[in-house]
Each structure stands twice: as structure tokens, then as C-alpha cells.
Scaffold this active site. Structure first.
Site, short mmCIF file in Angstrom:
data_model
loop_
_atom_site.label_atom_id
_atom_site.label_comp_id
_atom_site.label_asym_id
_atom_site.label_seq_id
_atom_site.Cartn_x
_atom_site.Cartn_y
_atom_site.Cartn_z
N MET A 62 0.93 -1.24 -0.03
CA MET A 62 0.15 0.06 0.00
C MET A 62 0.93 1.33 -0.01
SD MET A 62 -3.09 -1.18 2.55
CE MET A 62 -1.90 -2.21 3.65
N CYS A 108 -2.19 -1.45 -10.51
CA CYS A 108 -2.55 -0.03 -9.82
C CYS A 108 -3.06 0.69 -10.95
CB CYS A 108 -1.24 0.57 -9.43
SG CYS A 108 -1.18 2.07 -8.77
N ARG A 157 -6.50 -2.56 3.50
CA ARG A 157 -6.89 -1.62 4.34
C ARG A 157 -7.40 -2.15 5.74
NH1 ARG A 157 -5.54 0.14 -0.20
NH2 ARG A 157 -4.90 2.37 -0.41
#
Length: 336
Positions: free
Chosen positions: A18, A100, A234
Site C-alpha cells: 500500500m 494499480c 486496508r
């Protein structure tokens, strides 16, 4: 040439790469929480590895292993050179980013847009495998924009597998390259875990790790019935104690308190402070540890307000822990 296989146990639980989050400080913290998780660096472009500040970009503490370096790029020779540098720096795996969706990535012809160029990815992976002696893996999406044919996704994987790649992390949604921000790309395109499951069933010799939208322990566990592992993003960052709970549930061991785990980080923090690292660069990764717990807001507030001040040291973290623990300690009843 076929890249070295990763031990199956190391694939069951992993933390996603991340940007701006999974730096070395974050990974050391996550390793204390989860001795068995596979950790990933932030994405680093191959050019940056070759020409940039390697001491900063490839910073890694020995406690982090097993840890992977994720590379961005689309030029086979440069990716091979960067893979060799990463392996020599001690990383246990080199992972190529094919997922990405940011504008910067699209402009540079790497990330998710590479899913439209399987031959180039295969060439890059083959060059990387030839250049280093650690596993070379790929993290991808299901497709880009209006790619809704499973056969196209499987053909992409097959092309890369034919080049020698054995492990794929599948972020189980499309990347929409037009009209959505990177944040929206993590939330808006629908999840299709069944594609990853089907891929594993049809290509059992490949190692398939599922990623995308995994929010809790029960959901993470459910993926193990269909794939080789679950990669959390996350959810693991905002609720890092989830990593500890999963590690204990999946690998065994004793469940430790949040405070005990955090205090185990003290030697690392103090060693970093001695090197001139500011406390705020470490504590920003700790803010979610007491999320959902009584006193969690006070914990975050103390660290957020104090860690940036000159001279901030471990005593601030200890004060945040003490305040948080005071919320769970029954107040002495009035005797009067």
C-alpha cells in the site's frame, strides 16, 4: 525457467502493498502482530530502485522476513536489473504490479494497464526470473474497464505462467482506468471472487492468493477454502489487531493484548529514535490498534497531537497506552 515456489504456509495470510503506508516501520509493527504473515513493500518503480536512494527505498529490518519487494515498470531489462538489486538487498520475493490504476501509472505504461499487454508482462517476468534467485510473482486485477470475459483473464495468467511465474495475487475486481480515482477503484468495481476461485480450480499447480475488499476475520477465513491465501489491505492497516487475531486462529499461539504487543515494539522505536527518525513516522502506523475499543479515541489523539513535537519519545506511547488502559479499569467506588 520457472521461479521458485513459495512455501504454502507463507501464503495463507499476507498484507497488501500500500503506497504511503507499508513502509519498513509499518512492516515491523505488523510482524510483531503476526509472526506468520507475508509482508509487502510499497510499490517502487524499477527506475527508482536503479537510480534512486536505495537506502531509503529498500529499507528493511531483519525482523520483517518473509517480505516482498513490489516493483512497478514495463521495461523487461530495467525490471530485471531492479529485481536483482531487490534480491541482493535481502527481499524474499519480487512482485510485479499489474493492478494499480492511478493516472501516474497509466502515463508510465505500467500497473493495471499491463493487463492489456500479456506478452510484455511475460517477457518482463521471464527477465526478472533469470536475473534473481527468489520467487517472482504478479499482482493483478481481473481486467481493465469493460473486460468482462473470464477467458481473457485466464489467458493473461496463462501467458505469465508460461514465462515461469507460479504465484498470482488476484485483486478480484476490474480496474477502471477512466472516470474513477484510485480510491474509487478499490471500492466501486464489483468484486468477483469466483473468478479467482475458478482460476485455482482450473490451474491447481498455480498458487493463487485472493485480495480485495476483505474486511474481517470470518470473510478472510472463507477464502482459504478456495485459494491458497488471503491478502488483506486496508482492513489490516486500519484494524491491525485483526492481523494478530488471524495469526493466532490460523497458525496457533496465544492471543496477546494490544498493549502487550505494542510494548514489544519499544526496542525498535528507541533504536530508530537514536538514528534520528522522528516518532511520528512510526506512530502514524499505530493509530488503529485500539480502534473500536474504549479509550481508542484517546489513544489516537495523544499520539496524533504529540508525536510530531521535538523530543517526542517512547514515553508518549506509554502515556497513550496508560490512558487507554484506564478506560477498561473499573473506577474505585466512592466510599462515602
Amino acid at each position: 525457467m520457472i521461479t521458485t515456489a513459495i512455501p504454502a504456509q507463507q501464503l495463507r495470510l499476507s498484507v497488501a502493498p500500500m503506497m504511503d503506508w507499508t513502509d519498513s516501520h509499518c512492516r515491523v509493527f505488523h510482524r510483531l502482530l503476526s509472526p506468520n504473515a507475508r509482508l509487502y513493500s510499497e510499490m517502487v518503480h524499477a527506475n527508482a530502485v536503479i537510480h534512486g536512494d536505495r537506502a531509503r527505498l529498500l529499507a528493511m529490518d531483519p525482523i520483517e522476513h518473509p517480505v516482498a519487494l513490489q516493483l512497478g515498470g514495463s521495461e523487461p531489462e530495467l525490471l530485471a536489473q531492479a529485481a536483482r538489486i531487490g534480491a541482493e538487498a535481502g527481499f524474499d520475493e519480487i512482485n510485479l504490479n499489474c493492478g494499480c490504476p492511478s493516472d501516474r501509472v497509466q502515463a508510465g505504461r505500467f500497473g493495471a494497464c499491463l493487463m492489456r499487454e500479456p506478452a510484455l508482462v511475460a517477457q518482463s517476468v521471464a527477465a526478472m526470473i533469470a536475473a534473481c534467485d527468489v520467487p517472482v510473482t504478479v499482482k493483478c486485477r481481473l481486467g481493465v474497464d469493460d473486460d468482462h470475459e473470464y477467458a481473457r483473464f485466464r489467458a493473461f495468467v496463462d501467458a505469465i505462467a508460461d514465462a515461469g511465474c507460479r504465484m498470482f495475487v488476484v485483486h478480484a475486481r476490474n480496474a477502471w482506468l477512466k472516470g474513477l480515482s484510485p480510491k474509487e477503484n478499490r471500492e466501486v468495481p464489483p468484486l468477483r471472487y469466483d473468478w479467482a476461485y475458478r482460476l485455482k480450480a482450473e490451474r491447481p499447480d498455480l498458487q493463487i492468493v485472493v485480495n480485495g475488499g476483505i474486511a474481517g476475520a470470518e470473510e478472510a477465513t472463507s477464502h482459504l477454502a478456495h485459494a491458497d491465501g488471503a491478502m488483506l489491505g486496508r482492513a489490516a492497516y486500519h484494524d491491525p489487531y485483526l492481523l494478530h487475531r488471524l495469526d493466532v486462529a490460523w497458525f496457533g499461539g496465544e492471543l496477546r493484548s494490544r498493549a502487550e504487543l505494542l510494548r514489544a515494539l519499544r526496542p525498535y522505536v528507541e533504536s530508530q529514535l537514536e538514528r534520528g527518525v522522528f516518532l511520528k513516522h512510526i506512530t502514524r502506523h499505530l493509530l488503529g490498534l485500539f480502534g473500536g475499543e474504549r479509550g481508542g479515541r484517546a489513544f489516537r489523539q495523544i499520539l496524533s497531537e504529540g508525536a510530531h513535537r521535538p523530543g517526542a519519545d517512547w514515553s508518549l506511547v506509554e502515556r497513550a497506552i496508560d490512558v487507554t488502559e484506564s478506560f477498561s479499569t473499573p473506577h474505585a467506588a466512592s466510599a462515602a
